[in-house]
Structure formats: structure tokens, C-alpha cells
Design an enzyme around this catalytic site. Structure first.
Site, PDB file in Angstrom:
ATOM      1  N   LEU A 172       0.906  -1.264   0.081  1.00 23.03           N
ATOM      2  CA  LEU A 172      -0.103  -0.134  -0.163  1.00 23.03           C
ATOM      3  C   LEU A 172       0.746   1.326  -0.054  1.00 23.03           C
ATOM      4  CD1 LEU A 172      -2.510  -1.226   2.638  1.00 23.03           C
ATOM      5  CD2 LEU A 172      -2.976  -0.826   0.020  1.00 23.03           C
TER       6      LEU A 172
ATOM      7  N   TYR B 191       1.559   2.981   7.994  1.00 24.59           N
ATOM      8  CA  TYR B 191       1.145   2.964   6.651  1.00 24.59           C
ATOM      9  C   TYR B 191       1.808   1.587   6.068  1.00 24.59           C
ATOM     10  CZ  TYR B 191       5.229   6.020   5.651  1.00 24.59           C
ATOM     11  OH  TYR B 191       6.551   6.518   5.724  1.00 24.59           O
ATOM     12  N   CYS B 192       1.230   1.087   4.876  1.00 23.41           N
ATOM     13  CA  CYS B 192       1.800  -0.072   4.527  1.00 23.41           C
ATOM     14  C   CYS B 192       2.275  -1.229   5.430  1.00 23.41           C
ATOM     15  CB  CYS B 192       2.930   0.101   3.426  1.00 23.41           C
ATOM     16  SG  CYS B 192       3.325  -1.220   2.365  1.00 23.41           S
ATOM     17  N   PRO B 193       1.196  -1.608   6.333  1.00 24.91           N
ATOM     18  CA  PRO B 193       1.752  -2.403   7.327  1.00 24.91           C
ATOM     19  C   PRO B 193       2.086  -4.243   6.664  1.00 24.91           C
ATOM     20  CG  PRO B 193      -0.621  -2.397   7.379  1.00 24.91           C
ATOM     21  CD  PRO B 193      -0.168  -1.123   6.295  1.00 24.91           C
TER      22      PRO B 193
ATOM     23  N   LYS C   7       7.260   1.996  14.027  1.00 22.97           N
ATOM     24  CA  LYS C   7       8.088   1.446  12.955  1.00 22.97           C
ATOM     25  C   LYS C   7       8.972   2.472  12.204  1.00 22.97           C
ATOM     26  CE  LYS C   7       6.339   0.013   8.239  1.00 22.97           C
ATOM     27  NZ  LYS C   7       5.098  -0.291   7.415  1.00 22.97           N
TER      28      LYS C   7
END
Length: 282
Positions: A96, A151-153, A164
Site C-alpha cells: 500500500l 502505513y503499508c503494514p 515502525k
């Protein structure tokens, strides 16, 4: 054989080709990066090139995943990002939305599995192992697990105390494997997260999308400099990458694309440009 020894052997190549594109500036477009990795996967997969580490930095770019293009109000989300001064593109692989800017170092480890198959998790674990060794001198230890509110896990998110700072992905093409990591080195991880959080708010609109997108929490993201409590630069980490590879008794060869690879690159660049245009058509 212990797992770490397997990973060490994967990284202990006799020769590593180094392509350093961290200082090319704003003229170096993110779509060019995806074409570069596809080109390298092809040439390394056929063993026309030795294993390669490519390092790259892009200025103010949001890279969307294919799934992001299915958001009900995508154009509103993109307009919001462009109003903040970001260019928006769509990558040709999974995942993502992520933020790229001058404080984000991207690394690709490009390997061949022509002779020996490299399992998907083994590719991820090799990158994790390398990062453990590189960050050890800074006194930083991290976990590799999904941070769902980032975001973008993904399963291979890298975090310290629940914050992160990096994510890992893979691209496999023609017998070559590119294991890719984005590292938030400097700047504010929280500010980057706010940008993506607001993008999703705009792009979801009032409709309920069919896919479950992350509810991004800026408090769960940080840069390495923030986490270390002291400045760490992109050039610092690039130097550490080279020292790590040298410590594996590898010969390091700095180069750019060969003539044959340039011809392949032109093909792959046109392909990613066409796919990007198609993905953004609404």
C-alpha cells in the site's frame, strides 16, 4: 546449520555490484527505480550480472499500491497529496501507500535463484539480518512484526518500542529476486504518517471500500534519528551497508547499467510508465 549461518552465506557473495543512486536528486523519478530493479532482476536472474545492492532516494513522492487505486474517491486523495507538493505514482508490485523523500533510504538486494532456490521468507530474513548487523553499532535493536496502524503494514515491518521505521517487500522476475527495504532515516515518521492518514480519509470519502485499508496512527511511526536520539544520515547508513558487505569478504564493484542492461531498461521503463498511467486512469 543455524538459520543465521544460512542468511550469512546468502549475503556472503564473492562479489557484490554496487549501484548507488542516493545523490541523483529530484530529477531521478521513482518509476525509473522500478524499471531499474526489473532490469537487474532479469540480468542477475540469468547470471549476466553478479548480485547487486542498489541504493536510491527520491524526493517528495508517494508510491501507491495497486489496491490503493481502488479507493472510491482516489482522485480526491491524490489531489490532497499533490497540494502538499508530492508526486503520486503506482508501483508494479504489492503493498500500500508509502512516503519517499530525502530522508528515506531505499535498498534493494538483487539475487539470482538460478542455481539455488531462495524461499520468500529467506529473502526477507536476509534483509532483516543485514539490518540487525548495520544498526548494532548505534545501539539499536528492533523487532520484525506487523505494525497494523502504520502505513503499508506487513509481516516484516521493522520497529523499535512499537514505532515502525522500515518496511520490506520483494519483487521476483525472470529468476531474479529484489528484496527491497525503505528506511525512514531522518525527519519525522509521524509527519509522514499523517500525510498517508489524511490521504486515506480523503480517498475513502463517505463510501465503504471493499478492501480494508489501514487506519494510520502517526504515533506508531518514527525515523531512525528520532529513535536513536541523535542524527543518523542517509550517507551514514550507506557507508554502513558497504562496510557490512566488505566484512563478508566480498569484492565490491561500483558500476552502472551495462549496454545490454540499458536496452532492457528502456523496455521495462516503458512498461512501468504504461502501467502507472493505466492504474491512475479513473
Amino acid at each position: 546449520m543455524k538459520e543465521n549461518e544460512k542468511l550469512r552465506q546468502l549475503l556472503a557473495q564473492p562479489k557484490w555490484r554496487i549501484i548507488d543512486q542516493t545523490t541523483l536528486g529530484g530529477a531521478f523519478h521513482a518509476l525509473q527505480s522500478f524499471a531499474m530493479d526489473d532490469t537487474l532482476c532479469s540480468s542477475i536472474g540469468s547470471e549476466d550480472s553478479p548480485p547487486t545492492v542498489r541504493a536510491w532516494v527520491h524526493h517528495k513522492t508517494i508510491v501507491l499500491g495497486i489496491q490503493d487505486t481502488r479507493l472510491p474517491a482516489l482522485n480526491e486523495g491524490i489531489k490532497h497529496l499533490e497540494d502538499q507538493g508530492y508526486e503520486v505514482i503506482v508501483r508494479n508490485s504489492g503493498g500500500l501507500a508509502v512516503v519517499l523523500d530525502e530522508g528515506v533510504l531505499n535498498l534493494s538486494l538483487v539475487l539470482s535463484e538460478k542455481e539455488n532456490k531462495i524461499e520468500i521468507d529467506q529473502g526477507y530474513d536476509a534483509m532483516v539480518y543485514m539490518m540487525e548487523r548495520i544498526l548494532e553499532p548505534y545501539g539499536l535493536t528492533f523487532e520484525a512484526k506487523e505494525i497494523s496502524a502504520s502505513y503499508c503494514p506487513g509481516k516484516y515491518d521493522l520497529s523499535i518500542d512499537g514505532k515502525k521505521f522500515a518496511g520490506i517487500s520483494q519483487r521476483r522476475l525472470r529468476g531474479g529476486i529484489a528484496v527491497q527495504i525503505y528506511l525512514c532515516v531522518t525527519g519525522s515518521g509521524g509527519e509522514r504518517a499523517k500525510l498517508i492518514r489524511d490521504f486515506y480519509k480523503k480517498a475513502k470519502s463517505d463510501e465503504s471500500p471493499k478492501f480494508s485499508y489501514p487506519t494510520v496512527d502517526p504515533d506508531v511511526m518514527a525515523s531512525l534519528s528520532e529513535l536513536a536520539g541523535k542524527p543518523i544520515s542517509v550517507s551514514d547508513l550507506m557507508k554502513d551497508v558497504l562496510l557490512f558487505l566488505k566484512d563478508q569478504d566480498a569484492d565490491l564493484l561500483s558500476s552502472q547499467l551495462s549496454i545490454t542492461e540499458i536496452n532492457q531498461y528502456d523496455y521495462y521503463l516503458q512498461r512501468v510508465v504504461d502501467r502507472n498511467k493505466k492504474a491512475l486512469e479513473q
